[in-house]
Design an enzyme around this catalytic site. Structure first.
Site, PDB file in Angstrom:
ATOM      1  N   GLN A 221      21.289 -45.405  37.243  1.00  0.00           N
ATOM      2  CA  GLN A 221      20.247 -46.006  36.396  1.00  0.00           C
ATOM      3  C   GLN A 221      20.552 -45.828  34.912  1.00  0.00           C
ATOM      4  O   GLN A 221      20.155 -46.649  34.092  1.00  0.00           O
ATOM      5  CB  GLN A 221      18.876 -45.381  36.706  1.00  0.00           C
ATOM      6  CG  GLN A 221      18.294 -45.731  38.062  1.00  0.00           C
ATOM      7  CD  GLN A 221      18.624 -44.682  39.106  1.00  0.00           C
ATOM      8  OE1 GLN A 221      19.689 -44.071  39.077  1.00  0.00           O
ATOM      9  NE2 GLN A 221      17.721 -44.471  40.046  1.00  0.00           N
ATOM     10  N   ASP A 262       8.614 -38.108  37.437  1.00  0.00           N
ATOM     11  CA  ASP A 262       7.931 -38.772  38.557  1.00  0.00           C
ATOM     12  C   ASP A 262       6.690 -38.028  39.004  1.00  0.00           C
ATOM     13  O   ASP A 262       5.821 -38.595  39.670  1.00  0.00           O
ATOM     14  CB  ASP A 262       8.889 -38.925  39.739  1.00  0.00           C
ATOM     15  CG  ASP A 262       9.959 -39.933  39.393  1.00  0.00           C
ATOM     16  OD1 ASP A 262      10.919 -39.557  38.695  1.00  0.00           O
ATOM     17  OD2 ASP A 262       9.799 -41.106  39.778  1.00  0.00           O
TER      18      ASP A 262
END
Ligand code: MRU
Length: 380
Positions: A221, A262
């Site tokens: 990513q 997260d």
């Protein structure tokens, strides 16, 4: 892109369509995809066409709309299917809980319209939160840069027309060196990002920056998405392999690390993309501050601390054993890097203990990574 501003997910009223940027196609192809059904929304989250904690929550909210457009009695089933797509980011549960509460008393003939309105509201709120995270974090970067250059306020320029880039070339001193992991940019949220919002806002204020981007194996990513966003914004950056982070930290080449998250525990432990914990360890060993930037919706007050387990996603072995990209002729190709004979474990997230976290940057400001500060933040 080509003079047009995009969000990572949006609704087009004229065609009654939910649209996303398909992140599995970046950086080689910029492709927009339509999500037409609940099944397609679930697939997009699971296959990581949309990803990043805030964005999967917002996609789930739109997924509820898509389900109710087909079947006004399908709320419970839609929530349960969407909740099962990815286990770690708490924003998914956060968005689904709120959506379910908002729709609980809605009659069948208006429930789909209300779901759509609610998803759009959540998306707009996410964008505003991320912009505020950027503002608060940019003050922090400004302080670090002043301390580094000891030359007072940097020469402020007008920045990029989008307000997201181009540090002044006239700014004195060396750039502030920021290291980030994974992608916590506009692509991971509805707009702006979290860690990258801080960088975009600081760059727009004229603070000269250079960003070290961790590749972020196995899905890359950092290499594929963060570098792409920084290129779009005209911000100086260099890509490094994950295992080089310790080296650049130990050589004094990094002033601050900023990542997204997260899920943050009530005690300030930061769950984020695999590789964040060793990064924070190396930062601490080299006295480099490590910050996590996140909306308050990422704090899970039901998770007391990292002593209690949370679900850590394990993804397929193919993400590790296979590599995909463009071959010389420009064609896309997938190649096998390793034989199938060795078992592979592909853990997607790790947890950084609060003691390694210098602070948490949220839409309400920067606070310490501890129980008292986080509780105060949520209360206020
Ligand atoms: O597996 P991903 O790509 O969804 O993981 C994303 C991250 O770990 C991000 O750092 C996190 O979601 C914060 S995004 C603002």
């Amino acid at each position: 892109m080509e003079g047009r501003e995009y969000r990572s997910i949006w609704y087009e009223p004229a065609s009654d369509q939910v649209r996303i940027i398909d992140q599995t196609r970046l950086p080689h192809h910029f492709e927009i995809r339509t999500l037409a059904t609940l099944t397609e929304a679930c697939e997009a989250i699971r296959a990581m066409r949309v990803r990043g904690a805030p964005l999967i929550g917002i996609t789930a909210a739109f997924g509820v709309y898509l389900a109710l457009r087909e079947n006004p009695a399908g709320l419970r089933e839609a929530v349960s299917q969407l909740q099962a797509t990815r286990p770690t980011a708490v924003n998914l549960r956060w968005a689904l809980d709120r959506t379910a509460r908002a729709l609980a008393r809605e009659p069948p003939d208006s429930i789909a319209a209300r779901a759509l309105q609610f998803a759009i509201e959540l998306a707009d709120t996410d964008s505003a939160c991320c912009e505020a995270i950027g503002e608060h974090g940019s003050l922090l970067l400004e302080r670090l840069w002043r301390a580094k250059t000891n030359k007072g306020h940097p020469s402020v320029n007008e920045g990029h027309p989008s307000g997201r880039g181009h540090p002044s070339t006239e700014s004195p001193g060396h750039p502030l060196q920021v290291l980030t992991h994974c992608n916590a940019g506009a692509l991971a949220t509805v707009d702006w990002g979290t860690a990258l919002a801080v960088i975009f806002k600081a760059a727009a204020k004229g603070i000269p920056l250079h960003v070290w981007v961790d590749e972020t194996r196995p899905r890359n990513q950092g290499a594929a998405l963060t570098c792409w966003e920084l290129r779009q914004a005209g911000i100086e950056h260099s890509l490094i392999v994950d295992s080089a982070a310790g080296h650049v930290l130990s050589r004094g080449m990094v002033d601050v690390c900023i990542t997204g998250s997260d899920r943050v525990s009530a005690a300030g432990d930061v769950c984020n993309k695999i590789g964040t914990y060793p990064l924070a360890l190396a930062a601490s060993d080299n006295q480099v501050p490590f910050y996590a930037a996140l909306p308050v919706s990422t704090i899970d007050f039901d998770w007391p601390s990292m002593e209690s387990p949370i679900p850590i996603e394990e993804r397929g072995a193919g993400e590790v054993s296979m590599a995909s990209g463009i071959v010389a002729e420009g064609e896309e190709a997938e190649v096998r890097q390793y034989p199938e004979s060795s078992p592979i474990r592909n853990f997607a997230f790790d947890i950084t203990p609060a003691r390694l976290v210098s602070g948490i940057i949220t839409e309400h400001g920067v606070c310490k990574a501890n129980r008292e500060s986080l509780a105060e933040l949520a209360g206020g």
